[in-house]
Design an enzyme around this catalytic site. Structure first.
Site, mmCIF file in Angstrom:
data_model
loop_
_atom_site.group_PDB
_atom_site.id
_atom_site.type_symbol
_atom_site.label_atom_id
_atom_site.label_comp_id
_atom_site.label_asym_id
_atom_site.label_seq_id
_atom_site.Cartn_x
_atom_site.Cartn_y
_atom_site.Cartn_z
ATOM 1 C CG HIS A 55 -6.296 0.426 -4.122
ATOM 2 N ND1 HIS A 55 -5.670 0.462 -5.343
ATOM 3 C CD2 HIS A 55 -5.429 0.959 -3.235
ATOM 4 C CE1 HIS A 55 -4.463 0.994 -5.193
ATOM 5 N NE2 HIS A 55 -4.296 1.300 -3.924
ATOM 6 C CD GLN A 101 -4.539 -2.483 2.669
ATOM 7 O OE1 GLN A 101 -4.081 -2.751 3.788
ATOM 8 N NE2 GLN A 101 -3.919 -1.677 1.829
ATOM 9 C CE LYS A 134 -0.893 -3.146 -0.399
ATOM 10 N NZ LYS A 134 -0.547 -1.737 -0.313
#
Lengths: 398, 136
Positions: A112, A192, A215
């Site tokens: 990312h 993630q 998240k």
């Protein structure tokens, strides 16, 4: 599972963009509202009851984060605004002091932007060299490929534990072992992964970890920087000011507090921290193993359904997470996303902040679905049904 | 022709979409700040008139067709008139009073600009050309 906990899911919505952010359960919303309604004071000023309560809740969350990622010490948990800030701080305020011109940092093309640009900036500032670990045919990182890249100048390996487009899991534990045998630090971007599977920083032996609250069912604007205590001791405070100092009689006589307060200047995101604590309790109640297994099962189901459609080009058939990237043959990803949006199906289109990935996959833009435990087979069925007929997409995308 | 058909025609077979790059054109590169739309517009100005133009890049149907329709409308126009055309389109995008008939085919975006983010897609080529004409 647990759909009933999410106010957003009371509407007719298929939310498949959890890699961008997750939905919030009612308990997190209530916990933050409770702070604003019942004890909305500042932290670190426990002279009166409601401020003392803030300190208790704030530090309780720190302990909960410690337990959640199995850090050794509470002092190793620093609250930031999110994974981006954590990664920037690690690169700039620890490695900015430690690295010298010519030192090498290993990353990959599927990182990312937040795990690329802080290193690029450091490269421009210090003359360090950024090297890209070659990925295998499935766009995976292998320990063998890392080994080939090592040189006496290698000082840092900075990798996502799960990447945000391919969704591959990296062998972080093995990478840490190899790295530490060669006196190399490992920075793990957990944006993630931490929300989706059990993370144990002691077992992995990572030196630094970054992740975001939003998240993982928590609020936006809150994240965590984990670092081994002896390393955080060496980190320069990113901000100086209130709350983090002991005394400052003159420029030569400035004394800072101990970890972690030293790295958290100013009034923190109190509601965010308290909300994050609730999110962690919520996830732990469900169980991280259960979440991981459920997502794997749902991903396999989605994959099996999508593979039947001849006009769907899957980018990552192999993957270890709830992330599936694909394109509809001949239709620009964003047009497909707009079409799906007409049916209240939320997916992400674009390059997903991994602009260098094109070099690996040859694909500039894609659609991405990223699953979480509150997604269902019915969500997948809705998506697949909408994608089944390419002419319908072309007909309705405008 | 329906709006949808006009947009599709410009998206799938724009006469102005070309991959080749020639040096005697001035390049305008414009990238959306909210999505991945990325357009390169190439124009040739002579004596205050835009005498030729084409474009390429990677963008959605709305940004692509909007760029094609923009070029259709500004070719062989004086810079001052092009600025007026852009200003009129911008007014439509901002829900301000505008002259509908002056927009020609660009009127096809009248409703689409109210669909979420698509206003920025439709306006992207205009944004690029506007900035270029202001600065040059």
């Amino acid at each position: 599972m647990n759909i009933e906990d999410f106010p957003m899911l009371k509407e007719d919505l298929v939310y498949l963009d959890n890699g961008a952010t997750s939905l919030k359960p009612q308990c997190v919303i209530d916990k933050m509202t409770e702070y604003y309604e019942k004890y909305s004071a500042n932290a670190h000023r426990g002279d009166y009851d409601i401020s003392f309560k803030v300190d208790q809740e704030y530090e309780k969350t720190r302990e909960e984060v410690r337990r959640f990622i199995n850090a050794r010490f509470k002092e190793e948990i620093v609250f930031t605004s999110g994974a981006t800030e954590s990664l920037n701080w690690i690169a700039t305020y620890f490695f900015g002091k430690y690295l010298e011109a010519g030192d090498e940092v290993l990353i990959t093309n599927s990182e990312h932007a937040s795990n690329v640009l802080p290193w690029f900036r450091l490269s421009n500032k210090l003359g360090i060299v950024i090297k890209f670990i070659p990925l295998d045919d499935n766009h995976y990182v292998t320990v063998e490929n890392i080994e080939k890249m090592l040189s006496p100048k290698t000082k840092v390996i900075a990798l996502a534990s799960i990447t945000n487009v391919i969704g591959d899991a990296r062998p972080i534990k093995e990478i840490c072992k190899l790295a530490h045998e060669n006196n190399i630090f490992v920075v793990m971007d957990g944006a993630q992964s931490v929300a989706h599977q059990k993370t144990d920083v002691q077992d992995l032996d990572v030196d630094f970890l970054a992740f975001s609250g939003h998240k993982m069912c928590g609020p936006t604007g809150i994240g965590v920087l984990y670092g081994k205590k002896e390393l955080l001791e060496e980190m320069e405070p990113p901000n100086v000011g209130g709350g983090m100092n002991e005394s400052f009689d003159s420029p030569q006589e400035v004394y800072y507090k101990d970890l972690p307060t030293r790295l958290e200047a100013g009034t923190p995101n109190i509601a965010g921290v308290i909300g994050l604590g609730e999110a962690i309790r919520y996830l732990e109640n469900i169980g991280m193993e259960k979440i991981h297994e459920y997502e794997k099962k749902l991903r396999n189901y989605a994959l099996q359904e999508l593979l039947v459609l001849p006009h769907i080009d899957l980018i990552n058939i192999e993957s270890d997470s709830g992330i599936i990237a694909f394109n509809v043959d001949g239709i620009f990803s964003q047009d497909v996303a707009y079409y799906l949006n007409k049916y209240k199906v939320c997916v992400r289109a674009g390059n997903h902040c991994a602009k260098n990935l094109k070099a690996e996959t040859g694909v500039q833009n894609s659609l991405r679905i990223s699953l979480y435990f509150y997604n269902t087979e019915e969500d997948i069925d809705n998506l697949v049904e909408l994608l089944r007929n390419k002419d319908k997409i072309l007909e309705e995308m405008i | 022709m329906e709006n949808r058909e006009i947009i599709l025609k410009h998206y799938t077979s724009s006469p102005y979409k070309k991959d080749e790059v020639t040096n005697d054109y001035q390049k305008i590169e414009v990238q959306s700040s909210t999505c991945v739309d990325h357009l390169n517009i190439y124009i040739k100005l002579k004596d205050g008139v835009l005498v030729d133009g084409y474009f390429n890049g990677e963008a959605c149907s709305i940004a692509t067709s909007s760029c094609s329709i923009l070029l259709t409308n500004v070719l062989n126009k004086r810079v001052e008139d092009i600025k007026k055309f852009i200003a009129n389109f911008e007014k439509m995008c901002n829900d301000e009073p505008f002259v509908e008939e002056d927009l020609q085919e660009a009127i096809v975006f009248k409703d689409i600009i109210h669909q979420g983010n698509r206003k920025s897609c439709a306006f992207l080529p205009y944004q690029g050309l506007k900035k270029f004409l202001e600065e040059n």
